[in-house]
Design an enzyme around this catalytic site. Structure first.
Site, mmCIF file in Angstrom:
data_model
loop_
_atom_site.group_PDB
_atom_site.id
_atom_site.type_symbol
_atom_site.label_atom_id
_atom_site.label_comp_id
_atom_site.label_asym_id
_atom_site.label_seq_id
_atom_site.Cartn_x
_atom_site.Cartn_y
_atom_site.Cartn_z
ATOM 1 N N LYS A 52 16.946 6.724 -30.106
ATOM 2 C CA LYS A 52 17.147 7.884 -31.066
ATOM 3 C C LYS A 52 17.684 9.192 -30.505
ATOM 4 O O LYS A 52 18.682 9.645 -31.116
ATOM 5 C CB LYS A 52 15.848 7.980 -31.805
ATOM 6 N N GLN A 74 6.965 8.449 -34.575
ATOM 7 C CA GLN A 74 6.980 7.021 -34.156
ATOM 8 C C GLN A 74 5.847 6.179 -34.413
ATOM 9 O O GLN A 74 4.804 6.660 -33.763
ATOM 10 C CB GLN A 74 7.607 7.008 -32.764
ATOM 11 N N ASP A 125 12.558 8.735 -42.362
ATOM 12 C CA ASP A 125 12.126 7.148 -42.428
ATOM 13 C C ASP A 125 12.072 6.705 -43.784
ATOM 14 O O ASP A 125 11.805 5.553 -43.736
ATOM 15 C CB ASP A 125 10.973 6.961 -41.496
#
Ligand code: NAP
Length: 285
Positions: free
Chosen positions: A53, A97, A120
């Protein structure tokens, strides 16, 4: 018949090219989209994902911050980080994460992310907007799946789609997005009876179960679009999908490989979401 391969790598490169151009254009106006990632603990796979990322941010011209916290970080510390990033003007996307260490309540952390920075698409408000069909930040892997189906040129509207797997992060949102595109959707899961017969009715078959090579040609209608979300590490170290690619490709019309199918799309859609969030937060069209 051998299926046409839908290359997530190629589609992803195309989309990334468009994102990079738009970011460059925004930079000329003195604006830069920013993504912050919070990583807690030492899970090796998570460290790899976060590095990827970071690299995508660098390659596409985004501002990025990665906050690596030790396994021992408390829930309060993580929530404090989220709160700080929620209020930071140069950050437009926040990603925590997953998985988090067991002593941290994942739901509490996700719920604390500002909805408009939830790139997300896991915040309950964004999930709810998806369910009722309102505009929202879409979860990245499901959005990537829809993008890949669209690239076949096949019209989704009116087609019968079968989704195997009903997780909150893949199966459920994929089914909602397919319904939004006017497909007729059937969901299958571990308790589904006669799954092969149901799958064989699918014009579009999306598989997200986490069982290496389980879905072979006997599940595939001739000419169907087959999207394999599965990513399973085999004992020999190789990556395999949930679809038995070698047999399914002889029956399907279009198929995604693993690796190089859905995988590359996930980070690309994350970058697209961050760009979108940054423009919305700053009133840029
Ligand atoms: P998950 O949370 O474990 O959910 C698996 C789903 O598959 C469940 O709904 C389960 O049914 C169903 N299932 C399991 N075994 C089955 C069987 N034998 N027959 C029919 N259904 C079965 O998994 P996930 O997070 O959705 O991930 C699925 C796969 O996608 C994994 O391989 C994962 O690594 C991969 N993935 C890839 C990406 C990417 O970026 N490419 C992103 C996310 C996930 P029940 O609900 O009845 O238990």
């Amino acid at each position: 018949m051998t299926a046409e391969i839908i290359s997530g790598k190629v589609v992803s490169e195309e989309i990334r090219g468009n994102i990079a151009r738009e970011v460059q254009e925004l930079a000329s106006r003195g604006f830069r989209p920013g993504l912050a990632v919070i990583l807690v603990g030492e899970d090796p796979a998570s460290h790899v994902y976060v590095r990827n990322k970071e690299k995508a941010c660098h390659d596409l011209g985004f501002y990025s911050e990665v906050h690596r916290l030790p396994d021992t970080a408390s829930q309060e510390e993580v929530l404090e980080f989220v709160d700080r990033l929620n209020n930071q003007d140069n950050i437009h996307g926040i990603l925590v994460q997953l998985p988090l260490p067991k002593h941290i309540d994942e739901k509490a952390v996700i719920n604390a992310i500002a909805v408009e920075k939830d790139v997300d698409g896991f915040h309950p408000m964004n999930v709810g907007n998806l369910v009722v069909g309102d505009d929202s930040l879409l979860p990245c892997t499901p959005a990537g799946v829809i993008e890949l189906i669209k690239r076949t040129g096949i019209q989704i509207s009116g087609k019968h789609a079968v989704v195997i797997g009903r997780s909150n992060i893949v199966g459920k949102p994929v089914s909602l997005l397919l319904q939004r595109e006017n497909a007729t959707v059937t969901m299958c899961h571990s308790r589904t009876a006669n799954m092969d017969q149901i799958a064989r009715l699918a014009d579009i078959l999306v598989v997200a179960i986490g069982r290496a090579n389980m879905i072979d040609a006997s599940y595939v209608k001739p000419g169907a679009v087959v999207i394999d979300v599965g990513m399973n590490r085999l004992d020999n170290g190789k990556l395999a999908g949930d679809v038995d690619y070698e047999s399914a490709k002889e029956v399907a019309g279009y198929i995604t490989p693993v690796p190089g199918g859905v995988g590359p799309m996930t980070i690309t859609m994350l970058m697209q979401n961050t760009l979108l969030a940054s423009k919305r937060l700053n009133g840029i069209n």
